[in-house]
Design an enzyme around this catalytic site. Structure first.
Site, short mmCIF file in Angstrom:
data_model
loop_
_atom_site.label_atom_id
_atom_site.label_comp_id
_atom_site.label_asym_id
_atom_site.label_seq_id
_atom_site.Cartn_x
_atom_site.Cartn_y
_atom_site.Cartn_z
CG ASP A 88 -0.37 4.13 -6.21
OD1 ASP A 88 -1.20 4.81 -5.57
OD2 ASP A 88 -0.19 2.91 -6.01
N GLY B 181 0.80 -1.23 0.00
CA GLY B 181 0.00 0.00 0.00
C GLY B 181 0.83 1.27 0.00
CG LEU B 182 3.85 1.83 2.26
CD1 LEU B 182 5.12 1.72 3.11
CD2 LEU B 182 2.94 2.90 2.87
#
Ligand code: PMV
Length: 298
Positions: free
Chosen positions: A134, A87-88
């Site tokens: 992202d 999730g990073l």
């Protein structure tokens, strides 16, 4: 030989909802991924690091095609400061790092916007239908309002009223973004009215959060993170480990906490008042058996 870096990212507000054109608030992390790339005379993509060879080769190919680079390249080294599948935004950080390294190695003189677009194409390999949030955070860093749009995404720097001290806890389980996004699509198709209400609730959270962040009202930001986490739990993307990190963070003085990224694993984040509190909470999360670090968003 050229080195390129992409930032990791945390989504403060809006993962999953951003796929359906809702606005998100996202921050670039200081930690990220760096790659070292060099031209070769073999006309092929050669990978020296052994991990994730298949997907990395495809990402490099996509980015090269986007830039129209026809020569061969060798990926010499990958240095990752963020965990993969957590999730990073590690896949976006890798794509941005590759785009930046190719830009230098082949003296392409691409702008950040073009780096971001090239990285989006790399992201398709990992995410299928990425929203673009992202690769945007990974390229530009800082705090950004992002919205996916048909013609040109909205990318707006958000001025911060006060620094944000964020503690990150890793559940240790990996989530598969592509699969989770497609599960949510099915759930939404089955429950259109419920999702409409959830999306409307999220839109109110976003509007309040944007104002609170600008005004430096971190108590309010924390409250809104808690509500956003509730919505993410309601669509089934939390997990026992994420709930433990989220609720133990709150019990240990966090102003707010939520899962981050696609979920069902990966990381949760907690907002605290100061660097000292961030250190203390990170220590507590480690005592629970989870990896943890903290970051300051300015
Ligand atoms: O888990 P990550 O870091 O891949 O974040 C994905 C964010 C989503 O909103 C779930 C998907 C997307 O493409 O925006």
């Amino acid at each position: 030989m050229a080195i390129g870096k992409g930032f990791g990212k945390i989504i403060f507000f809006g993962e999953h909802f951003v796929v359906y054109n809702k606005k998100a608030i996202v921050a670039g992390l200081e930690k990220g991924i760096s790659v070292e790339i060099i031209k070769n005379n073999d006309g092929k993509i050669i990978l020296e690091p052994v991990e994730y060879r298949d997907s990395r080769e495809k990402i490099i190919k996509k980015v090269m095609d986007y830039f129209g680079v026809k020569e061969g390249v060798t990926l010499k080294k990958v240095v990752s400061e963020i965990p993969a599948g957590s999730g990073l935004g590690s896949s976006a950080a890798f794509s941005v790092a590759v785009a930046r390294a190719l830009n230098k190695e082949f003296k392409l003189e691409k702008t950040d916007k073009e780096i971001c677009n090239a990285a989006y194409h790399g992201e398709i390999i990992s995410h299928g239908t990425p929203s673009g949030v992202d690769n945007t955070a990974s390229t530009f860093g800082g705090l950004i309002v992002f919205q996916k749009k048909e013609k040109g995404n909205l990318i707006k720097k958000l001025p911060l009223g006060t620094p944000l001290y964020i503690v990150i806890g890793n559940s240790g389980k990996k989530g598969n973004t592509k699969e989770i996004v497609s599960e949510i699509k099915k759930l939404k198709e089955k429950n259109p009215k419920i999702f409409e209400n959830i999306f409307n609730a999220y839109s109110s959270i976003f509007e309040n959060a944007e104002t609170a962040l600008k005004n430096g009202n971190i108590k309010r930001v924390g409250e809104l993170m808690n509500i956003n986490h509730g919505l993410l739990s309601s669509i089934g993307v939390s997990s026992i480990e994420l709930e433990e990190i989220v609720y133990k963070s709150r019990a240990n003085g966090a102003l707010g906490s939520k899962l981050v990224g696609a979920g069902k694993g990966g990381c949760a984040i907690a907002l605290v008042e100061s660097e000292n509190k961030a250190k203390e909470l990170s220590k507590k999360i480690k005592e629970l058996g989870y990896d943890s670090f903290y970051s300051v968003i300015k």
